[in-house]
Every structure is written in structure tokens, then in C-alpha cells.
Design an enzyme around this catalytic site. Sequence first.
Site, PDB file in Angstrom:
ATOM      1  N   CYS A   1     -13.932 -16.630  11.334  1.00  0.00           N
ATOM      2  CA  CYS A   1     -12.646 -16.152  10.847  1.00  0.00           C
ATOM      3  C   CYS A   1     -12.538 -14.671  11.183  1.00  0.00           C
ATOM      4  O   CYS A   1     -13.557 -13.980  11.315  1.00  0.00           O
ATOM      5  CB  CYS A   1     -12.557 -16.365   9.335  1.00  0.00           C
ATOM      6  SG  CYS A   1     -10.980 -15.849   8.601  1.00  0.00           S
TER       7      CYS A   1
ATOM      8  N   HIS B   1     -11.329 -17.466   3.506  1.00  0.00           N
ATOM      9  CA  HIS B   1     -10.057 -17.078   2.898  1.00  0.00           C
ATOM     10  C   HIS B   1     -10.178 -16.935   1.386  1.00  0.00           C
ATOM     11  O   HIS B   1      -9.168 -17.013   0.672  1.00  0.00           O
ATOM     12  CB  HIS B   1      -8.941 -18.052   3.268  1.00  0.00           C
ATOM     13  CG  HIS B   1      -8.562 -17.966   4.709  1.00  0.00           C
ATOM     14  ND1 HIS B   1      -7.524 -18.688   5.260  1.00  0.00           N
ATOM     15  CD2 HIS B   1      -9.060 -17.228   5.741  1.00  0.00           C
ATOM     16  CE1 HIS B   1      -7.416 -18.404   6.549  1.00  0.00           C
ATOM     17  NE2 HIS B   1      -8.356 -17.521   6.853  1.00  0.00           N
TER      18      HIS B   1
ATOM     19  N   ARG C   1       3.125 -27.328  10.365  1.00  0.00           N
ATOM     20  CA  ARG C   1       2.926 -26.118   9.562  1.00  0.00           C
ATOM     21  C   ARG C   1       4.179 -25.809   8.743  1.00  0.00           C
ATOM     22  O   ARG C   1       4.085 -25.433   7.564  1.00  0.00           O
ATOM     23  CB  ARG C   1       2.581 -24.938  10.466  1.00  0.00           C
ATOM     24  CG  ARG C   1       2.452 -23.628   9.720  1.00  0.00           C
ATOM     25  CD  ARG C   1       2.113 -22.476  10.642  1.00  0.00           C
ATOM     26  NE  ARG C   1       1.932 -21.259   9.875  1.00  0.00           N
ATOM     27  CZ  ARG C   1       1.392 -20.140  10.361  1.00  0.00           C
ATOM     28  NH1 ARG C   1       0.986 -20.088  11.613  1.00  0.00           N
ATOM     29  NH2 ARG C   1       1.261 -19.071   9.597  1.00  0.00           N
TER      30      ARG C   1
ATOM     31  N   ASN D   1      -8.326 -23.696  11.277  1.00  0.00           N
ATOM     32  CA  ASN D   1      -8.182 -23.700   9.825  1.00  0.00           C
ATOM     33  C   ASN D   1      -7.934 -25.105   9.286  1.00  0.00           C
ATOM     34  O   ASN D   1      -7.379 -25.943   9.995  1.00  0.00           O
ATOM     35  CB  ASN D   1      -7.003 -22.801   9.429  1.00  0.00           C
ATOM     36  CG  ASN D   1      -7.364 -21.339   9.468  1.00  0.00           C
ATOM     37  OD1 ASN D   1      -8.462 -20.959   9.049  1.00  0.00           O
ATOM     38  ND2 ASN D   1      -6.462 -20.505   9.959  1.00  0.00           N
TER      39      ASN D   1
ATOM     40  N   TYR E   1      -5.962 -12.933   1.326  1.00  0.00           N
ATOM     41  CA  TYR E   1      -5.625 -14.276   0.848  1.00  0.00           C
ATOM     42  C   TYR E   1      -5.752 -14.403  -0.668  1.00  0.00           C
ATOM     43  O   TYR E   1      -5.235 -15.350  -1.258  1.00  0.00           O
ATOM     44  CB  TYR E   1      -6.505 -15.325   1.528  1.00  0.00           C
ATOM     45  CG  TYR E   1      -6.122 -15.565   2.964  1.00  0.00           C
ATOM     46  CD1 TYR E   1      -5.148 -16.495   3.308  1.00  0.00           C
ATOM     47  CD2 TYR E   1      -6.720 -14.839   3.987  1.00  0.00           C
ATOM     48  CE1 TYR E   1      -4.781 -16.702   4.614  1.00  0.00           C
ATOM     49  CE2 TYR E   1      -6.363 -15.040   5.316  1.00  0.00           C
ATOM     50  CZ  TYR E   1      -5.392 -15.972   5.620  1.00  0.00           C
ATOM     51  OH  TYR E   1      -5.032 -16.165   6.928  1.00  0.00           O
TER      52      TYR E   1
END
Length: 427
Positions: free
Chosen positions: A166, A196, A92, A146, A246
Site C-alpha cells: 500500500c 487502511h 466502484r 484493494n 482512512y
Amino acid sequence: MNVTLAVVGGGSTYTPELVDGLARLRDTLPVDELILVDPAAERLTPVGAFARRLLRAQDHPAKVTTTADLDGAVERADAVLLQLRVGGQAARAQDEAWPLECGCVGQETTGAGGLAKALRTVPVVLDIAERVRRRNPDAWIIDFTNPVGIVTRALLRAGHKALGLCNVAIHLQRTFAELLGTRPDELHLDHYGLNHLTWELAVRQGGPDGPDLLPGLLDAHAARLAEHLRLPQPVLERLGVVPSYYLRYFYSHDQVVDEMRNKPSRASEVAALEEQLLAMYEDPALTRKPELLAKRGGAFYSEAAVALAAALLGGGPETGTGSVQVVNVRNDGTLPFLPDDAVVEVPARITAAGARPLPAPPVDPLYAGLIAHVAAYEDLALDAAVRGGRDRVARALLAHPLVGQYDRAEALTDRLLAHNTAHLAWL
């Protein structure tokens, strides 16, 4: 209804949030056994021990089993919840760093970083799902991993019994309820788009056919909502709807890039939080969910997961007729400007037979255009994740609205591949 729930990625620091929800919502989803599956024993052991203490402290009788044996776990599960992170926080951190070198948002679920996560994740999830199908074809797969839209699309395209989940919708529902001084279950959201990439087109009182409270909500609370979403208030006033937070990556892209370049990454913050949380979980005196967990993200994740699992397994407050929940599901004409096999994030009626999306209102071209653009990118991203190849990766990046320039797409492709050689078998 007696339920066995398997959680793949059970060593996540998220897991106690889910366990706390299972304890509080036992009448909705009476779990007999919770199986936490994770190959990382150094995480699974403290998380599992804390999960047992959480349940005991709330007089919940469920058994907590920890294991690295995926096949054995899914074999007896009624539902399998996926919450894994391929490459961990180290991957990440890379996803959030190298896109900034090319002037793009560095984020784990959208843009170039989101594509890297999809490429690492889709093959692993498809392997897990195939093992579920071989061992226990009746089990539901609930994907919280995700990028949820792309991962769910991969699962459904491969014929798996799956839905994506989500927490954005349930989080906004709670936010609106607080502002309106009402209970969350009294509000229905006309929540439409992709994972998102969604907009609240209406906030209805009492159900899908209730009066729309959104205009009054914006008139009275636009400033607070704008602060919550980290968007300028004029953006909300111009849209007349509430976008997902988002959308900031799209509506304020350059500002976000500047911010990301000048502050610690979210990955570094989360890594530090996880270290603290795991140390807390090892304390045998800790029997309640620590307040620090709220900073980890995933607010109201447990409520959404419990409600969805209960409805899919034939329980919940509206047994028989099902309950309306926001999920990631195959489009099949819900948004007529998208292909049927696109995965959309919309309200749907959930029963043991699956999810049936509610009829969608007209979607303004201002949102429909961006939805269609990102849906096309997701199709190319899934193709790259399943079949591999540098050209497919470059095509997906060129198609993404946060990239969209040839030189930038090529530079991002080189960086993505260089940082992911350990996770992409075709390299």
C-alpha cells in the site's frame, strides 16, 4: 540482476506511474521486460504505447509487451504485480452509492463497499495466483489490489508466495520529510495496524532505533497534518500519534456521510480523470508522465513497488541484509492481540526469503481495540468471499464497526447482493 515484471491490470491508468518509477529507479530494479496483462484492449493499447514512449524518453532499454495471455505472461516473470479492479469504475460507483442509502460510508476499501469489492476480487485473485503457482512457482506475487489486507490474507492462507503493498506509509513518510526538511530515506516509521487502519506511533531519524521526532513534529505542524488528514486538530493532539487518513471514516463517520451525500462521488471523479488520461496516452507526442496523473491517486506507488520488488528479487541498496519496508504480511505474533494468520501492515525486513516483521512497540488499547475489531471482520469477509452465501455476507457486515447494527446490516446485505449479481458466481 535482470528482471521481468508482469503487471496484471496493466491497462490501468496507474500504470504510467509505475513505468516512470522503473525508469527513474533503474539502478535499484533493472527491468529487462515489462509485461502488461489486461483483457481490455481499448485501455491496454494506449497505456502500452505510452509506456514505451516513457521508457524511450528516459533512455531505458526495457521491452514493453502487452498481452491478454495471463498464463504466458506469468510463466517468464520474476514478480507478478496485481493492480486489477473487478467490475471497473462502474462497480466502484455502486460501492460508493448504496451504503449511503443506509447511512453508512460509501467507500471502496472499507465498510460495506469494501466488503463488496472483496467479494468480487478475492476469487479472481486466487485464480490468478493459482495459475502463477502452476506456471511459475518461484515468482513473487505483489498485491496492490484493494482491499489489500483481505486479498493478501486470502493469498497467504492459500499458500501463495505473496506480500501486500500500500502507498499510505510511503506517502506519509514523504509528507513528514517535507515538514522536517529532510530526505525521506532518513526517516523510519513505526507504522502499525491493518491495511487502511494504521497509526504512525513514531517517526524515527536514521533507522528503527533512531530518536523519535514525532512529538516535535506534532508540536510544530499539528495544524498542517490535521488539514492533510482532514481531521480536527484536537484529534491529533489527543491521540499523540498520526493516524492514516482512512481513520477519518471511523473518527468522523457521520460528517463524512453527510459530505458524501452532498458532493460528486470519488468514483465519478476518477472515471472522468481516466477518460482524460487515456486520451492523453493516445497522443504520440506525449513522452512524460502528465501532471493530471497525480490526481488519480496512488502517490509514490512506483517507489514502493520498485523497492519491494528489488528486495524480494535479491537486489536493492541493502542487498544481503535486506531493507526495511512497510508491507502487508502474516502477523505471526507481531501484534500479540491478533491471531497469527491475520495480515498486518507493519515495517518488515525484506530479503529474497520474504518479509520478517520488526518487533512491534506496545500498541495503545485505543488503537488495539479497533485493530482487533476490524481484523475479526476481515476474517469473516474472507470467509464470505471464498465460500459465498448471504448469511456469511450479513455476518461480516454486522461485525464491521462502521455498520454494527442488525437492521442496517440486513439492508446493506440486500443492496450488496442486488448490485453484484454479475460478479458473484454463487449468486
